[in-house]
Structures are given as C-alpha cells and as structure tokens.
Scaffold this motif. Structure first.
Motif, PDB file in Angstrom:
ATOM      1  N   HIS A  10       1.378   4.153  -4.339  1.00  0.00           N
ATOM      2  CA  HIS A  10       2.113   2.904  -4.148  1.00  0.00           C
ATOM      3  C   HIS A  10       1.757   1.849  -5.186  1.00  0.00           C
ATOM      4  O   HIS A  10       2.368   0.781  -5.205  1.00  0.00           O
ATOM      5  CB  HIS A  10       1.876   2.360  -2.736  1.00  0.00           C
ATOM      6  N   ASN A  11       0.753   2.102  -6.037  1.00  0.00           N
ATOM      7  CA  ASN A  11       0.436   1.177  -7.111  1.00  0.00           C
ATOM      8  C   ASN A  11       1.623   1.198  -8.076  1.00  0.00           C
ATOM      9  O   ASN A  11       1.969   2.257  -8.605  1.00  0.00           O
ATOM     10  CB  ASN A  11      -0.859   1.612  -7.812  1.00  0.00           C
ATOM     11  N   PRO A  12       2.261   0.045  -8.323  1.00  0.00           N
ATOM     12  CA  PRO A  12       3.481   0.042  -9.135  1.00  0.00           C
ATOM     13  C   PRO A  12       3.273   0.379 -10.606  1.00  0.00           C
ATOM     14  O   PRO A  12       4.246   0.576 -11.333  1.00  0.00           O
ATOM     15  CB  PRO A  12       4.010  -1.388  -8.971  1.00  0.00           C
ATOM     16  N   GLU A  69      -1.902   9.821   0.228  1.00  0.00           N
ATOM     17  CA  GLU A  69      -1.167   8.604  -0.111  1.00  0.00           C
ATOM     18  C   GLU A  69      -2.158   7.473  -0.372  1.00  0.00           C
ATOM     19  O   GLU A  69      -3.249   7.462   0.197  1.00  0.00           O
ATOM     20  CB  GLU A  69      -0.243   8.246   1.056  1.00  0.00           C
ATOM     21  N   HIS A  70      -1.740   6.520  -1.221  1.00  0.00           N
ATOM     22  CA  HIS A  70      -2.663   5.451  -1.643  1.00  0.00           C
ATOM     23  C   HIS A  70      -1.932   4.137  -1.896  1.00  0.00           C
ATOM     24  O   HIS A  70      -0.855   4.105  -2.474  1.00  0.00           O
ATOM     25  CB  HIS A  70      -3.363   5.878  -2.936  1.00  0.00           C
ATOM     26  N   TRP A  71      -2.554   3.041  -1.438  1.00  0.00           N
ATOM     27  CA  TRP A  71      -2.139   1.673  -1.718  1.00  0.00           C
ATOM     28  C   TRP A  71      -3.363   0.941  -2.250  1.00  0.00           C
ATOM     29  O   TRP A  71      -4.486   1.271  -1.868  1.00  0.00           O
ATOM     30  CB  TRP A  71      -1.688   0.946  -0.452  1.00  0.00           C
ATOM     31  N   ASP A  72      -3.189  -0.074  -3.083  1.00  0.00           N
ATOM     32  CA  ASP A  72      -4.342  -0.862  -3.515  1.00  0.00           C
ATOM     33  C   ASP A  72      -3.962  -2.297  -3.853  1.00  0.00           C
ATOM     34  O   ASP A  72      -2.803  -2.608  -4.090  1.00  0.00           O
ATOM     35  CB  ASP A  72      -5.079  -0.221  -4.684  1.00  0.00           C
TER      36      ASP A  72
END
Length: 163
Positions: A74-76, A144-147
């Motif tokens: 999810h890191n743009p 899955e990953h967000w930061d």
C-alpha cells in the motif's frame, strides 16, 4: 518478554473465568478465544523475526521465507510483490549497511494484523525517522503492508518524544 506473556495468558484466563456468557447471552467459545490469541502471538512473532532479519540483519533471503510472492503493497512509492521490496533494498545498498538490532518502540497485534513502530537512526544523509508499519499475515507469511514514515524534526514545537 516472559512476564508479558504470562500476564497476557493470565488476563485471558481470568476474563474467561469471570464471564461464562457474552453480553448478548450467547455462550463464549473459550477454545475460539484461545485459538485467536495463539494466532495473534504467532503472527506477532513472525513479523518481529522477519523485520529483524530483513531490516536489522539486512538478509534479503528473509523476503523468501516470510513474505508471499504476490505480497500486496500500500506504500504509494512501491509496486506489489516481494521482488519490488528486494529491488528497492538492493538499490539502496542495504546489504552493505552495518547490522543493527531493530528498536521496536511499540508492537500491537490482533489476529492477522501486526503493527510496529520503529526508529530508523539518523545517518549522514537522513534524519532520525519514525516508521509505523502494519502487516497482514496469511498462512504464516506477510501478505500485505501499509506504512507511515515521518522524519523526526530537529526543531519540534513541543519537547515530547515522538515515541
């Protein structure tokens, strides 16, 4: 670490003993609650180990052990897949950096989600940075990953630590 685990297990056991029915009158499923707790603890341990091996030990083979091949990012600034992470870290030269113990400031886990807050130390080229990562674990691998990444300002308006 052992004291925290003991406290967590004792808390769950006392909560189960204190109430034999949920608020809606249905019976609590004690086995399901303990299974969820065990899953949460296993996912937390997996993420902490994976994070240390990749970002502390700079072992790119950790990606193959702990991340799914089609990992969702999810890191743009990045594309999906563990190979995208590998390519970025190789480009940054991570394998030539000195190994370090990752300083986890906070770790929060529930079910398949694990969130960490870490400090990236200041270097000649970068300021000290606070990083919050959230990982979703699926079948024993990070899927899955967000930061959120924020530089620690040198001239903060208040004197409280960001950690």
């Amino acid at each position: 670490m052992m004291k925290m685990k003991t406290i967590t297990v004792a808390f769950i056991a006392s909560a189960l003993a204190a109430s034999s029915a949920a608020a809606d009158g249905s019976k609590l499923d004690k086995k399901a609650i303990l299974k969820q707790h065990d899953l949460t603890q296993a996912n937390k341990a997996l993420v902490l180990k994976a994070y240390q091996e990749l970002f502390g030990d700079h072992d790119l083979t950790a990606l193959d052990r702990y991340w799914t091949a089609n990992y969702i990012q999810h890191n743009p600034t990045m594309t999906d897949g563990r190979d995208s992470v590998r390519q970025l870290l190789e480009k940054m030269g991570i394998t030539h950096w000195p190994k370090q113990k990752v300083e986890f400031k906070r770790v929060i886990a529930e079910g398949d989600l694990v969130m960490t807050e870490v400090v990236q130390p200041k270097t000649d080229a970068t300021p000290e940075t606070a990083i919050v990562d959230m990982f979703r674990v699926e079948n024993g691998k990070i899927a899955e990953h967000w930061d959120v990444i924020q530089a620690v300002p040198a001239d903060a308006v208040n004197k409280r630590s960001m950690y």
